[in-house]
Every structure is written in C-alpha cells, then in structure tokens.
Design an enzyme around this catalytic site. Structure first.
Site, short mmCIF file in Angstrom:
data_model
loop_
_atom_site.label_atom_id
_atom_site.label_comp_id
_atom_site.label_asym_id
_atom_site.label_seq_id
_atom_site.Cartn_x
_atom_site.Cartn_y
_atom_site.Cartn_z
N CYS A 1 3.61 4.73 -4.96
CA CYS A 1 5.09 4.51 -4.71
C CYS A 1 5.89 5.28 -5.84
CB CYS A 1 5.33 2.89 -4.79
SG CYS A 1 4.36 2.15 -3.36
N LYS B 1 9.17 8.81 6.65
CA LYS B 1 10.00 8.91 5.63
C LYS B 1 10.80 10.41 5.78
CE LYS B 1 7.70 5.57 2.46
NZ LYS B 1 7.20 5.60 1.09
N ARG C 1 14.87 -5.55 0.76
CA ARG C 1 15.14 -3.95 0.37
C ARG C 1 16.43 -3.73 1.32
NH1 ARG C 1 10.14 0.04 1.09
NH2 ARG C 1 9.48 -0.94 -0.54
N LYS D 1 5.15 3.86 8.76
CA LYS D 1 6.31 4.16 8.06
C LYS D 1 6.59 5.81 8.32
CE LYS D 1 4.84 2.56 4.10
NZ LYS D 1 4.47 2.45 2.57
N ARG E 1 12.66 5.21 7.30
CA ARG E 1 13.17 4.45 6.17
C ARG E 1 14.42 4.93 5.72
NH1 ARG E 1 8.33 1.50 3.59
NH2 ARG E 1 7.21 0.72 5.36
N CYS F 1 6.21 2.03 -10.69
CA CYS F 1 6.36 1.08 -9.59
C CYS F 1 6.48 -0.44 -10.05
CB CYS F 1 5.02 1.19 -8.57
SG CYS F 1 3.74 0.64 -9.10
N CYS G 1 -1.31 1.02 -8.09
CA CYS G 1 -2.37 1.12 -7.18
C CYS G 1 -2.36 2.63 -6.50
CB CYS G 1 -2.60 0.22 -6.13
SG CYS G 1 -1.33 0.35 -4.75
N CYS H 1 4.08 -7.23 -6.49
CA CYS H 1 3.45 -6.49 -5.36
C CYS H 1 2.07 -6.86 -5.13
CB CYS H 1 3.39 -4.97 -5.89
SG CYS H 1 2.31 -4.05 -4.63
FE1 SRM Z 1 5.84 2.07 -1.87
C1 SRM Z 1 3.76 -0.18 -0.33
C2 SRM Z 1 7.33 -0.48 -3.35
C3 SRM Z 1 8.11 3.95 -2.69
C4 SRM Z 1 3.83 4.47 -0.52
N1 SRM Z 1 5.46 -0.36 -1.83
C5 SRM Z 1 4.74 -0.92 -0.97
C6 SRM Z 1 4.98 -2.31 -1.25
C7 SRM Z 1 6.05 -2.70 0.10
C8 SRM Z 1 3.81 -3.43 -1.16
C9 SRM Z 1 3.30 -3.87 0.14
O1 SRM Z 1 3.30 -3.09 1.13
O2 SRM Z 1 2.95 -5.07 0.06
C10 SRM Z 1 5.47 -2.19 -2.49
C11 SRM Z 1 6.57 -3.31 -3.10
C12 SRM Z 1 6.41 -3.77 -4.27
C13 SRM Z 1 7.63 -4.71 -4.94
O3 SRM Z 1 7.14 -5.83 -5.45
O4 SRM Z 1 8.49 -4.42 -4.88
C14 SRM Z 1 6.32 -0.92 -2.64
N2 SRM Z 1 7.56 1.58 -2.81
C15 SRM Z 1 7.71 0.60 -3.63
C16 SRM Z 1 8.95 0.99 -4.37
C17 SRM Z 1 9.80 -0.11 -4.46
C18 SRM Z 1 8.49 1.73 -5.89
C19 SRM Z 1 9.50 1.91 -6.72
O5 SRM Z 1 8.88 2.08 -7.92
O6 SRM Z 1 10.64 1.93 -6.58
C20 SRM Z 1 9.62 2.15 -3.52
C21 SRM Z 1 10.54 1.78 -2.23
C22 SRM Z 1 10.89 2.72 -1.57
C23 SRM Z 1 12.24 2.43 -0.73
O7 SRM Z 1 13.16 2.41 -1.15
O8 SRM Z 1 12.12 2.70 0.60
C24 SRM Z 1 8.42 2.78 -2.70
N3 SRM Z 1 5.89 4.02 -1.56
C25 SRM Z 1 7.16 4.55 -2.15
C26 SRM Z 1 6.78 6.02 -1.98
C27 SRM Z 1 7.57 7.12 -2.83
C28 SRM Z 1 8.43 7.64 -1.77
O9 SRM Z 1 8.58 7.33 -0.52
O10 SRM Z 1 9.13 8.64 -1.98
C29 SRM Z 1 5.48 6.15 -1.54
C30 SRM Z 1 4.61 7.43 -1.41
C31 SRM Z 1 4.96 8.42 -0.35
C32 SRM Z 1 4.56 7.98 0.95
O11 SRM Z 1 5.00 6.94 1.75
O12 SRM Z 1 3.39 8.28 1.11
C33 SRM Z 1 5.10 4.63 -1.18
N4 SRM Z 1 4.10 2.00 -0.39
C34 SRM Z 1 3.45 3.08 -0.19
C35 SRM Z 1 2.17 2.81 0.55
C36 SRM Z 1 1.23 3.74 0.91
C37 SRM Z 1 1.58 4.36 2.35
C38 SRM Z 1 0.41 5.31 2.88
O13 SRM Z 1 0.46 6.08 3.64
O14 SRM Z 1 -0.76 4.92 2.73
C39 SRM Z 1 2.32 1.41 0.60
C40 SRM Z 1 1.28 0.72 1.13
C41 SRM Z 1 1.13 0.87 2.78
O15 SRM Z 1 2.24 1.11 3.56
O16 SRM Z 1 0.21 0.23 3.35
C42 SRM Z 1 3.30 0.80 -0.05
FE1 SF4 Z 2 2.58 -1.78 -5.45
FE2 SF4 Z 2 0.90 0.24 -5.37
FE3 SF4 Z 2 3.21 0.45 -4.63
FE4 SF4 Z 2 2.73 0.10 -7.32
S1 SF4 Z 2 1.90 1.78 -6.14
S2 SF4 Z 2 4.38 -0.90 -5.72
S3 SF4 Z 2 0.90 -1.40 -6.91
S4 SF4 Z 2 1.76 -0.59 -3.73
#
Ligand code: SRM
Ligand code: SF4
Length: 577
Positions: free
Chosen positions: A487, A219, A82, A217, A151, A438, A483, A444
């Site tokens: 995201c 943001k 990323r 993380k 981030r 997502c 899930c 993922c």
């Molecule tokens: Fe996310 C984890 C993809 C935006 C909350 N996210 C992941 C991971 C890295 C899975 C992992 O930990 O193994 C995913 C990778 C999937 C893949 O195969 O690419 C993933 N997140 C994404 C992306 C690519 C989704 C998308 O459709 O674009 C976004 C990348 C953002 C970026 O460029 O930095 C993405 N993730 C978000 C958002 C939305 C936002 O930030 O605006 C959220 C919700 C806001 C937040 O942070 O609370 C989000 N991602 C999570 C979480 C839950 C965090 C938490 O506080 O519980 C995880 C899991 C974790 O961190 O343990 C996670």
């Molecule tokens: Fe993976 Fe869940 Fe984020 Fe979708 S919402 S990219 S399944 S961690």
C-alpha cells in the site's frame, strides 16, 4: 509471466465475492437493514464485500482484540471510511467539514492516503450513516473509493496554473466521474433514504461494469514524465500525457501495473505497467473504457490473488492486449510513444503557482493529520484553512498542499502554522520527508507488522547511518508496509521494508526514486532493530563507489543482489538475516 506460475485451474468456479456482488442487487446487500438494526455493531460477512464499494471497510481494534478474547469479549468493531477525491483536490470548505466529522464521527484524525484521498478511522456503526450523509452534503463522496471498480483516480498534485497541470487535474476528474458506478443504492442508503429503484433492474444500470462489477480493484493515474509523483506505472492503467509546450498532443497509455503479492507465492508479484498505445486527447476515455471492459470480461473471477489486470497482460501478451482493446473500442490506436526519463518534483515548501499566488507543501508523517503533544497539526491546519481559505491538494506522498495563497498572506500562514508546532519540510532530512508508511496496526486486518507507528524510529535509525557516511542529504525513498500488499508502494522506491512476521521485515532495494524500476528482495527477514545496521554496509559502499550522481537504488541494481548480500553478511556475521 514468471516460469513459476501455476497452470490455470480447470474448474473456474467464481469466487465467493463474485456471488456476493452478483446477488447484491446493485450493491445493496442488507446494508440498510443492518444500519437500522440497533442490536448489532457489525455487518454480516457478505455485506463487508458490498460495503467496500461504498468506501467502507469493517475493521476491529487489533490492539485490544487478544485481551478481549481472553475475557470472552467481542472485538471492538469499527470502520474505515475512504473518500473518492480525484487528483486529491478539494475546497477549504470541504476540508473543514471533513475535519469536523473526524472529531464528531471518527477518531479525531484525518489520514491522507497514498492515492491522494482521505480516510477516517475508528468510526462506529452508529456513526456511519451520519458521517457519509454529511460527506455527501459537502459534495464529496465515498462511493467506489474501495471495491471491485475504478478507484480514486490520481493526478500529478502541483496546483500550478498552466495548461499542463490544469489538464491533468481536469482529466483525472473526468475519468473518475465516467467510471463512478451508476447504481442508485449509494444515494438511497446514505443520502436521502428514498428507494430509487427496486434493485432488480436490468444490467443497463451499470453499462460499463455489468452485474458483477470488475474482478478486482482497478486503479488509474495520470502524470507527465516531468513529474511522476503518482508512481504512474504502478497502476492498472498508467496514463502519460505528452505536451508540446502548452499543446496537449495525446497520451501514452500503459497497462498492467500493480504491486500486491503474497510472501512465498511466486505466482503473485509486483509489476510495472507496460506501454500499450498512444491516443489523441479526445480518445482517452474511450481507450480507458475498452481496457476496463477487457479486464471485466477477461480478468480472473475465480482466484482473487490472480485477478488484477497485470495477470491478464502477462498471460495474454501485449499484442493480444492491443488487438483486444482495439476490438472493444472499435478503432485502431497508434503505437505508444517512447517515454523520456521520468522525474519527481519536490512539492514541499513554497512554490509560485504561475498566477501571482503561491502553494505551500507541508509534510505529514504517514499522512496522519492529528494533534499530538506539542505538534497540533490538525488544529493548525484547521485554523489556517479557516482563516486564509486555501484550496487543498492531497499528494501521493501522503502530504498536503495549501494552494491559492496570496503573496501578502504567506508570512502569516507560516507564522500561524509554526505557532501550532507544525514541522516544515526544510526542517526534515530528505529521507524523512520522502518516507511513506501504510496504516498497518492497529486498524488494518491484513497487517503482519507495524508500519505507521514505527515509521519515525526506523527513519531516525536509518538517517543516523546515512549521516555516518556523509549521506544525510541524499534523496532516498524509504517505504514501509505492514504486509506484502504494497500500500505504500515499497517495491517502487529505493528501499522497501515489507512486513514479514511480527517485528521482521523483508528488505527490498534497487528500485529507483523516479518509479521506473521495481526493487528486488535482498533479505527475507530483517529484525526491526537490525534495519539500520543491515543498511549500513550498503550506505558505506554507496558512499565509496557510487558513479557520478547515481541514486541509491541505481547503485544497488548495478551492484546486484549477491554482492550487496555479501557486504552485509561480512559486516554482520552474527546477525540473523
Ligand atoms: Fe491498500 C488492502 C490501505 C494504497 C494494495 N489497503 C488495503 C486495506 C483496505 C486492507 C484490507 O483490505 O483489509 C488497507 C486499509 C488499512 C487501514 O486501516 O486503513 C489499505 N492502501 C491503503 C492505504 C490507505 C495506504 C496508505 O498508506 O495510504 C492506501 C489507500 C489508497 C486509496 O486512497 O485508495 C492504499 N493499496 C494501496 C496501493 C498503492 C497505490 O494504489 O498507489 C497498493 C499497491 C498498488 C496495487 O493496487 O497493486 C495497495 N491494498 C493493496 C492490496 C493488494 C492488492 C493486490 O492486487 O494484491 C490490498 C489487499 C487486497 O486488495 O486484497 C490492499
Ligand atoms: Fe494493511 Fe498491508 Fe496495506 Fe499496510 S500494506 S495497509 S498492512 S494491507
């Protein structure tokens, strides 16, 4: 904080991730050794924590894993990489270099994320170094795109040439640079291979983060009430800029947004950021630094499910937050301003930039830039970007803006894109245009269901039900995730589908399109094929009973969960929900 929150644990032993960061010698781990070792195609577990801070996730192809296991074969290990691109802005030259790398070092796709950056998928270990090395040659980076740090910083995407938009983009970049980790490990491993330090230096290496970086993380996003495309309140720090005409008066700084939760664990929950303070333009970074340091020192380091800033805010309360932020900053701040209603602008199609040039917004389903059948999106973008050199902006809705296009080139740009079978927003109904999904399967590791790969059939099914009630042109945000981590921000839009178990989604409704209210769970498990039918009675009631220009999410909130659930159960007595 909900009453269901468990009492704080007594023995607060740091989580394993904390130990790994602490002993990583400023994010070195054994990355260089593993990269140099041709006998392995993956990194050891502890290094996967370190890798995230370099913008890399170790993944495996989940489509092939079960069959390979039966054949006693190892998983197909691969990596997601990323970028960190503040406000989603890049030059055409940078875009073209990334496009080339997607072809030579990844799975021939670029994916726009919901935080305005790009991800490469399907990178094998041997390609990691050349890929990241070449990303840096374009003056882009992957450092701190993931990991327990600040981030990618988001900003309202529109590349309009006025004080407001230019300020937002500039400030996002300044914040991003300010909070970029200072360790030389990244440069050493990926860029020039030269050891800059021993890795054992004193904590001064990271004056903001210290030796163990942040608990989780972190943001940050910046917006104006006029355009909340970034869903500013879902961030740990949400910054709202206040302008009086062309004059920037200052910022309301909100804290404690975040969406991640776990099914059936009520002490984990989505939360929107709360207004904390108002700061004049020059004091913004100082205020952000104080909040980041507060989270560094007070965030939960023993339980990663409780480690985001939102839990500190709920545990300690806003008065304590304000007092403590002021103590870190060594100054007082003003009270936050009253926020006017938020709006979200539609950036798709052609828009004047204010300097005689134009920008064109192109919708990209799930942000996946790929050539597929008749639709040669990647090739078309490459050709147009090479020929007309537009500046690039990635949007929080996983779309792309081509900016700085001369009036004289508009027709040709459009013609060349259409020649590649590329869909323009005008051909889409609003539901399709605004839907997010997502990546989920197969990349993922946390996905419980599909998301990106079922986006279109779900959108088509729901769209048909909207049309049946004369609502086909209704602006509704539908967000699908594999899930509950959230995201694609499913708890912040009108309709959220959240992966629950294979082929089943929890259904959320009642958020608002403008991102100022969270949705609520209407049903815990809805079969994928039943989603349109389950939404149908809600659309029917909405068409019949909406008040004025009320949005679908507003309507659902006014109706309330019991009434909505009753409508669905009455209409579908035999469907299990
Ligand atoms: Fe996310 C984890 C993809 C935006 C909350 N996210 C992941 C991971 C890295 C899975 C992992 O930990 O193994 C995913 C990778 C999937 C893949 O195969 O690419 C993933 N997140 C994404 C992306 C690519 C989704 C998308 O459709 O674009 C976004 C990348 C953002 C970026 O460029 O930095 C993405 N993730 C978000 C958002 C939305 C936002 O930030 O605006 C959220 C919700 C806001 C937040 O942070 O609370 C989000 N991602 C999570 C979480 C839950 C965090 C938490 O506080 O519980 C995880 C899991 C974790 O961190 O343990 C996670
Ligand atoms: Fe993976 Fe869940 Fe984020 Fe979708 S919402 S990219 S399944 S961690």
């Amino acid at each position: 904080m909900p009453d269901s929150a468990p009492p704080p644990k007594k023995a607060a032993k740091p989580s394993h991730a904390e130990e790994v960061k602490q002993s990583s010698r400023w994010l070195r781990g054994t990355l260089a050794e593993t990269l140099a070792d041709p006998t392995t195609i993956k990194f050891v577990e502890d290094d996967t924590t370190v890798l995230k801070h370099h913008g890399i996730y170790q993944q495996y192809d989940r489509d092939t894993a079960t069959a390979r296991k039966k054949q006693k074969l190892d998983k197909e290990w691969q990596f997601m990489v990323r970028l960190r691109v503040a406000g989603g802005r890049m030059t055409p030259e940078q875009y073209l270099a990334l496009d080339e790398l997607a072809e030579t070092r990844a799975n021939a796709t670029l994916r726009v994320t919901t935080r305005q950056t790009f991800q490469f998928h399907g990178v094998v270990k041997g390609d990691l170094h050349p890929l990241i090395h070449d990303v840096n040659r374009t003056l882009l980076t992957t450092i701190a795109a993931c990991g327990d740090v600040v981030r990618n910083v988001m900003a309202t995407p529109a590349p309009v040439k006025d004080a407001e938009h230019e300020t937002l983009a500039r400030v996002a970049d300044e914040i991003s640079r300010y909070f970029t980790p200072r360790t030389s490990a990244y440069h050493e491993i990926w860029v020039d291979g030269e050891k800059v330090g021993s890795g054992d230096e004193e904590p001064a290496v990271e004056p903001i983060y210290g030796t163990v970086y942040l608990p989780r993380k972190f943001k940050i996003a910046i917006a104006t009430p006029d355009d909340n495309s970034v869903d500013v309140l879902t961030n740990d720090i949400g910054i709202i800029a206040h302008f009086d005409g062309e004059t920037l008066e200052g910022y309301t700084v909100c804290v404690g947004g975040g969406l991640g939760m776990t099914h059936n664990k009520p002490h984990t929950y989505p939360r929107l950021a709360s207004p904390l303070l108002f700061v004049e333009p020059e004091g913004l970074i100082q205020a952000c630094e104080a909040i980041v340091k507060l989270q560094r020192d007070h965030g939960n380091r023993s339980d990663r499910k409780q480690a985001r800033l939102k839990y500190v805010v709920d545990k300690q309360g806003l008065p304590w937050m304000r007092e403590t932020v002021e103590a870190y900053a060594g100054r007082a701040f003003e009270n936050p301003r009253t926020l006017p209603p938020f709006r979200i602008k539609d950036h798709m199609g052609w828009h004047p930039q204010g300097d005689g040039r134009w920008y064109l917004g192109l919708p990209i389903a799930s942000g996946r830039i790929v050539d597929q059948g008749e639709t040669r999106l990647r090739s078309g973008l490459r050709q147009v970007i090479a020929d007309y050199r537009p500046a690039i902006v990635l949007t929080p809705a996983q779309d792309i803006l081509l900016a700085d296009i001369a009036e004289a080139d508009r027709e040709a740009v459009e013609r060349d894109l259409r020649a590649h079978g590329i869909t323009f927003a005008e051909a889409l109904k609003p539901l399709d245009q605004w839907a997010l999904a997502c990546p989920a399967l197969p990349t993922c590791g946390l996905a419980l269901t599909e998301a990106e790969r079922v986006r279109q059939p779900i959108v088509d099914g729901v769209q048909a039900r909207l049309a049946a009630h004369g609502l086909e042109n209704e602006i509704i945000s539908l967000r699908i995730t594999g899930c509950p981590n959230g995201c694609a921000r499913p708890y912040a839009g009108d309709i959220g589908l959240v992966g629950r178990m294979p082929d089943n989604y929890a259904l959320y409704v009642g958020g608002d399109f403008e991102g100022t209210r969270l949705s609520f769970q209407l049903f815990d498990k809805v079969g994928q094929d039943d989603i349109p039918a389950v939404l149908d009675p809600l659309f029917s009631a909405f068409a019949a009973e909406r008040q004025g220009a009320e949005g679908f999410g507003d309507f659902c909130t006014r109706m309330g969960k019991e009434r909505l659930a009753g409508l669905v159960r009455d209409a579908l007595p035999t469907v299990s929900i």
